[in-house]
Design an enzyme around this catalytic site. Structure first.
Site, PDB file in Angstrom:
ATOM      1  N   ASP A  56      -8.117  44.337   3.667  1.00 39.38           N
ATOM      2  CA  ASP A  56      -8.804  43.521   2.766  1.00 39.38           C
ATOM      3  C   ASP A  56      -8.011  43.846   1.482  1.00 39.38           C
ATOM      4  O   ASP A  56      -7.198  44.756   1.379  1.00 39.38           O
ATOM      5  CB  ASP A  56     -10.075  43.708   2.311  1.00 39.38           C
ATOM      6  CG  ASP A  56     -10.738  42.524   1.895  1.00 39.38           C
ATOM      7  OD1 ASP A  56     -10.374  41.543   1.450  1.00 39.38           O
ATOM      8  OD2 ASP A  56     -12.055  42.319   2.241  1.00 39.38           O
ATOM      9  N   ILE A  57      -7.962  43.047   0.444  1.00 44.91           N
ATOM     10  CA  ILE A  57      -7.765  43.240  -0.878  1.00 44.91           C
ATOM     11  C   ILE A  57      -8.738  43.737  -1.911  1.00 44.91           C
ATOM     12  O   ILE A  57      -8.654  44.237  -3.062  1.00 44.91           O
ATOM     13  CB  ILE A  57      -7.050  42.021  -1.515  1.00 44.91           C
ATOM     14  CG1 ILE A  57      -8.273  40.960  -1.420  1.00 44.91           C
ATOM     15  CG2 ILE A  57      -5.614  41.591  -1.325  1.00 44.91           C
ATOM     16  CD1 ILE A  57      -7.842  39.706  -2.543  1.00 44.91           C
ATOM     17  N   TYR A 110      -9.481  22.918   1.858  1.00 46.64           N
ATOM     18  CA  TYR A 110      -9.816  24.064   3.146  1.00 46.64           C
ATOM     19  C   TYR A 110      -9.429  23.239   4.121  1.00 46.64           C
ATOM     20  O   TYR A 110      -8.668  23.897   5.179  1.00 46.64           O
ATOM     21  CB  TYR A 110     -11.068  24.151   2.934  1.00 46.64           C
ATOM     22  CG  TYR A 110     -11.529  25.170   3.928  1.00 46.64           C
ATOM     23  CD1 TYR A 110     -11.248  26.286   4.259  1.00 46.64           C
ATOM     24  CD2 TYR A 110     -12.643  24.642   4.876  1.00 46.64           C
ATOM     25  CE1 TYR A 110     -11.700  27.186   5.144  1.00 46.64           C
ATOM     26  CE2 TYR A 110     -13.494  25.461   5.826  1.00 46.64           C
ATOM     27  CZ  TYR A 110     -12.776  26.731   5.959  1.00 46.64           C
ATOM     28  OH  TYR A 110     -13.417  27.219   7.103  1.00 46.64           O
TER      29      TYR A 110
END
Ligand code: SER
Length: 300
Positions: free
Chosen positions: A24-25, A131
């Site tokens: 993840d970041i 999206y």
């Protein structure tokens, strides 16, 4: 995020803790950090991703980074970067390193001109959100690279996913997670969709199991690379009614949000998943009744 942590848990049970790396970041919760390998990885940093793949001898890549529907509309430039540029990085790396690649798609990959009840695997796809546009792009790019270069690309169109402890972020189907939380805490849920808005939904354990079973399916069984998967469809009114069987005092008020209502109104109300059932044996375990029982009674 919402999906990666649970999927890693399921994969680690089958393949060994050290053989599944989460990334993840963002800093993960401490129990996730302690549960197995975790690394920082930014889908926009191609060279670092390549380094991770090579140094860890990665063979499968599950690409869950994306901005969801409502939050994507609020930040189109960022959604384009994460959902499209990030995906290009992942596709190139998968091809370059012979990885098996899983990328989820969504009910959001359809739009107002798609058949809605039910929506088949193959039909008109003209979504009206960034999206949805990025997810159709992902489906097409993955299938193109599969046919042209033999990339083992696999894609499932997920319904709204009802997670357990991990909140989703910025989707249109998220009320269906929040309503359980509210039912158990304040007893009041204010819904941002109209009471009669029907959408396809799925319990997260079915979603993870579908993903693992699909990844494990022999190539020769797959007639498509992108499949719809279904479990149930319900409206806010129906899920509230089912919850009231256990918590009769639940109060739901409705205050439709125009962005999310417009998005929901453009999405299918039911998925036709007959190809997934036929080709690789997909079958959900949870309908609405089972979902409510497990959310309220066993795993609050
Ligand atoms: N859960 C997603 C959303 O609501 C749909 O895939 O944006």
């Amino acid at each position: 995020g919402q999906l990666g942590m649970g999927l890693a848990e399921m994969l680690r049970k089958q393949y060994g803790t050290d053989n599944v790396i989460l990334s993840d970041i963002k800093k993960p919760p401490p129990h996730i950090f302690r549960s197995g390998p975790f690394v920082y990885a930014d889908v926009l940093d191609y060279k670092h991703l390549r380094e991770l793949i090579i140094n860890n001898q990665i063979t499968w890549l599950v690409h869950y980074s994306a901005l969801l529907s409502a939050v994507g509309e609020a930040n189109v430039a960022l959604a384009r970067k994460i959902n499209i540029t990030g995906l290009h990085n992942v596709l190139d790396l998968a091809l370059e390193n012979c990885l098996r690649l899983f990328v989820p798609s969504t009910i959001g990959a359809f739009g107002p001109s798609s058949p809605r009840d039910p929506v088949p695997d193959l039909c008109v796809q003209r979504p009206r959100t960034i999206y949805g546009v990025s997810k159709v792009h992902g489906e097409l790019m993955g299938e193109y690279l599969h046919h042209k270069h033999g990339l083992d690309f696999r894609c499932l169109r997920y319904p709204g996913v009802i997670s357990v402890n991990t909140p989703p972020g910025g989707g249109t189907t998220d009320y269906a997670v929040q309503i359980f939380h509210d039912a158990l805490s304040t007893g009041h849920h204010e819904c941002y969709l109209r009471p009669d808005t029907r959408l396809p939904m799925m319990h997260i354990s079915d979603c993870h199991r579908a993903t693992v079973e699909f990844m494990q399916a022999p190539e020769c069984q797959l007639s498509l690379r992108t499949y719809n998967i279904a479990a149930m469809s319900f409206t806010p009114e129906e899920v509230a009614q089912e919850i009231r069987k256990h918590l009769p005092q639940l109060k739901v008020t409705y205050s439709p949000d125009s962005v999310r209502q417009t998005i929901a109104d453009s999405w299918p109300v039911r998925f036709d998943d007959s190809n997934a059932r036929r080709d690789w044996g997909w079958a959900p375990a949870f309908g609405l009744e089972e979902l409510v029982v497990i959310k309220l009674v066993y795993q609050p």
